[in-house]
Design a protein around this motif. Structure first.
Motif, PDB file in Angstrom:
ATOM      1  N   THR A 113      56.766  33.310  37.471  1.00 48.43           N
ATOM      2  CA  THR A 113      56.553  32.691  36.159  1.00 48.43           C
ATOM      3  C   THR A 113      57.086  33.589  35.042  1.00 48.43           C
ATOM      4  O   THR A 113      57.526  33.085  34.015  1.00 48.43           O
ATOM      5  CB  THR A 113      55.058  32.361  35.920  1.00 48.43           C
ATOM      6  OG1 THR A 113      54.266  33.541  36.099  1.00 48.43           O
ATOM      7  CG2 THR A 113      54.586  31.282  36.885  1.00 48.43           C
TER       8      THR A 113
ATOM      9  N   GLN B 177      67.217  22.836  47.639  1.00 46.32           N
ATOM     10  CA  GLN B 177      67.856  24.108  47.985  1.00 46.32           C
ATOM     11  C   GLN B 177      69.018  23.914  48.967  1.00 46.32           C
ATOM     12  O   GLN B 177      69.816  24.829  49.156  1.00 46.32           O
ATOM     13  CB  GLN B 177      66.832  25.087  48.566  1.00 46.32           C
ATOM     14  CG  GLN B 177      66.281  24.698  49.915  1.00 46.32           C
ATOM     15  CD  GLN B 177      65.315  25.745  50.469  1.00 46.32           C
ATOM     16  OE1 GLN B 177      65.402  26.922  50.157  1.00 46.32           O
ATOM     17  NE2 GLN B 177      64.377  25.301  51.288  1.00 46.32           N
TER      18      GLN B 177
ATOM     19  N   LYS C 254      65.501  24.147  37.030  1.00 44.70           N
ATOM     20  CA  LYS C 254      66.800  24.737  36.701  1.00 44.70           C
ATOM     21  C   LYS C 254      67.807  24.569  37.840  1.00 44.70           C
ATOM     22  O   LYS C 254      69.001  24.404  37.615  1.00 44.70           O
ATOM     23  CB  LYS C 254      66.584  26.235  36.416  1.00 44.70           C
ATOM     24  CG  LYS C 254      67.745  26.942  35.797  1.00 44.70           C
ATOM     25  CD  LYS C 254      67.337  28.382  35.476  1.00 44.70           C
ATOM     26  CE  LYS C 254      66.612  29.019  36.650  1.00 44.70           C
ATOM     27  NZ  LYS C 254      66.998  30.423  36.893  1.00 44.70           N
TER      28      LYS C 254
ATOM     29  N   MET D  46      60.824  19.340  42.083  1.00 45.78           N
ATOM     30  CA  MET D  46      61.731  20.424  41.708  1.00 45.78           C
ATOM     31  C   MET D  46      63.126  19.911  41.322  1.00 45.78           C
ATOM     32  O   MET D  46      63.962  20.688  40.851  1.00 45.78           O
ATOM     33  CB  MET D  46      61.851  21.437  42.843  1.00 45.78           C
ATOM     34  CG  MET D  46      60.565  22.239  43.077  1.00 45.78           C
ATOM     35  SD  MET D  46      60.080  23.243  41.655  1.00 45.78           S
ATOM     36  CE  MET D  46      61.229  24.612  41.819  1.00 45.78           C
TER      37      MET D  46
ATOM     38  N   PHE E 277      52.277  35.214  41.906  1.00 46.33           N
ATOM     39  CA  PHE E 277      53.153  34.160  41.390  1.00 46.33           C
ATOM     40  C   PHE E 277      53.711  34.526  40.019  1.00 46.33           C
ATOM     41  O   PHE E 277      54.719  33.958  39.587  1.00 46.33           O
ATOM     42  CB  PHE E 277      52.376  32.843  41.317  1.00 46.33           C
ATOM     43  CG  PHE E 277      53.232  31.612  41.178  1.00 46.33           C
ATOM     44  CD1 PHE E 277      54.222  31.315  42.104  1.00 46.33           C
ATOM     45  CD2 PHE E 277      53.035  30.725  40.126  1.00 46.33           C
ATOM     46  CE1 PHE E 277      55.004  30.169  41.986  1.00 46.33           C
ATOM     47  CE2 PHE E 277      53.816  29.573  40.003  1.00 46.33           C
ATOM     48  CZ  PHE E 277      54.801  29.300  40.935  1.00 46.33           C
TER      49      PHE E 277
ATOM     50  N   VAL F 164      53.161  27.242  35.998  1.00 44.10           N
ATOM     51  CA  VAL F 164      54.020  26.049  36.017  1.00 44.10           C
ATOM     52  C   VAL F 164      53.810  25.233  37.291  1.00 44.10           C
ATOM     53  O   VAL F 164      53.433  25.759  38.333  1.00 44.10           O
ATOM     54  CB  VAL F 164      55.522  26.436  35.942  1.00 44.10           C
ATOM     55  CG1 VAL F 164      55.839  27.089  34.594  1.00 44.10           C
ATOM     56  CG2 VAL F 164      55.918  27.356  37.087  1.00 44.10           C
TER      57      VAL F 164
END
Lengths: 312, 312
Positions: free
Chosen positions: A229, B44, B80, B76, A225, B130
């Motif tokens: 990150t 998505q 971003k 989510m 992962f 995260v």
């Protein structure tokens, strides 16, 4: 012109037939490599078991020119999905042990065709491990020196040589993890993929993270992962994610192989293979304080000739 | 009818908006769940940032009937690639810390829309870890009891609760490995797939192999290959390969999480999630001598209400 030892002392065609490719090499009686043909005709692409027709099509020009030279075949061609399924020879195994399990037949032109067997390590848990093709590369590398070898690939093999035998081995699916994550995972969604896959400094940072992480952060399922990150933290550019992934997975292969007892720091190991992965593994090996035993090329060809020479 | 604690004391819509799905829940002032809508409109799949139009389309019937009830969104959707990017709140974090980072706006009908932030563990190496959405589930699970939680999924999270805080967490890409190998790898891909995916005895044999392997055979990159070698050895039927893979990957998640210090044998842990993975993880947890703390459901809804109630 490249030369390999040719204990057979006669012209021979070596067929390295794997899942994704078919490589044929014509070797002269003195070991000179007279010709090489590589096609995408891996066994997974051969319909209706048309193996003989495929092979004859590829090597026909050589047979026309040189007559009914013998052919020796290795790799997944002797698997359940191949031409002839051969049982695995168990470790520890000498070239003579492999030779005893050769299955021979005759091609339409009269050439002898010899299939080389694969190898199994029955002591691995939970199930015996297997290889088809790599055992021939190992024989080609040479068995006279007690050493650990790594054969990088989709399914990397770590193997131990001692007393002219392959004493045991273990498969690591490193190349497959890399391919799956770079093609199908969150990493694949970066538009910048592949642009910088040869960025060694980034590869090295991933391999060092794999090498140096403490117990908590060493969890491999977790380290994978970090490719994401690292990008989220602004420490990895999207174009660097594949290089970093490469370092993480190869670095973890070395870490796990060390934990599994395949080497300790300061050891000398051999790296067997002909593609660019060999250089990459050599660089990562140095990060793990390993010395590399120099070797030749064309191990599969040299090994096939050596095993066939032990027949009878 | 299901009920969750509702410290807001008024009708609220909770929007759990992840990468692959959009789940909206209408909660009454007393915590009764009045309605639930789940669509495949994960972020998505949203083109041209049409998040507001998508959301208004889904919840329009509720707004028409109940007026401008407040909306709280998590997951989510604050990344971003989402609607509004919110910075991660660092661990250790209380619900009040999360509430301070809420970003609020107003929908066209006059409803308030509150975005909940994600969480970061800055102490993880090589990069901060995260989460977005799981922190809200953890708050919904409850923070009053010092305990380790696992939240199974594509990217499983192991988290620690102490003193009414989330003190740290770590991601394991277990579900992603399972999906990649079962869909794209010949190690586990089989025409017989899924027919027996609930074969617990086969799952358990994989999880036990992961739990019990000695150092040499514990190498995870190597254990993944055992799905194939088990089939080659005649120990696994093709229809059992995916169940065995499931056991290998989840078992290794537990083994790696234990090595990383998330639990020791005999501990009590919490398992948070609403799908069938929760039961599977509970079974594997028992193989690792863990006790499971019983919990409710609808943790994301309960957590969203609790965090929003801490605002100002």
């Amino acid at each position: 012109m490249d030369i390999v030892p040719n204990p057979l002392g006669k012209k021979t065609i070596v067929v390295d037939w794997g899942t994704t490719s078919l490589r044929c090499t014509l070797v002269d009686s003195d070991g000179c490599l007279l010709g090489n043909l590589e096609t995408q005709a891996g066994i997974q692409f051969i319909k209706d078991k048309r193996f003989q027709a495929t092979l004859m099509g590829v090597i026909a020009p050589w047979l026309e020119k040189h007559g009914n030279v013998p052919v020796v075949a290795l790799g997944m061609i002797t698997s359940k999905d191949g031409w002839v399924e051969l049982p695995y020879v168990p470790c520890p195994a000498t070239p003579a042990d492999l030779a005893k399990a050769i299955h021979s037949t005759t091609l339409p032109n009269g050439s002898e065709l010899h299939f080389l067997p694969g190898l199994t390590d029955t002591l691995r848990a939970p199930f015996p491990d297997v290889m088809r093709g790599e055992e021939t590369q190992i024989v080609g590398f040479g068995l006279n020196d007690p050493i650990t070898l790594v054969l990088p690939g989709t399914h990397s093999k770590w193997a131990r040589i001692a007393e002219e035998q392959v004493t045991g081995f273990q498969t690591f699916v490193t190349g497959e993890i890399f391919a799956l994550f770079s093609q199908h995972s969150f990493i694949a969604k970066t538009e910048a993929k592949d642009t910088d896959s040869e960025d060694w400094e980034v590869v090295a940072s991933g391999a060092r993270a794999a090498r140096d992480s403490d117990a908590a952060d060493a969890a491999f399922l977790s380290q994978l992962f970090s490719v994401r990150t690292g990008m989220l933290a602004g420490q990895l550019e999207p174009a660097q994610m594949q290089s970093y992934l490469s370092g993480i997975v190869i670095g973890n292969e070395f870490r796990q192989a060390m934990a599994a007892g395949w080497f300790t720091k300061g050891d000398r190991i051999g790296i067997v293979g002909n593609d660019k992965l060999k250089d990459r593994y050599g660089q990562v090996a140095e990060l793990f304080d390993l010395k590399i035993k120099a070797d030749g090329e064309h191990e599969a060809v040299a090994g096939a000739l050596k095993i066939l020479a032990q027949k009878n």
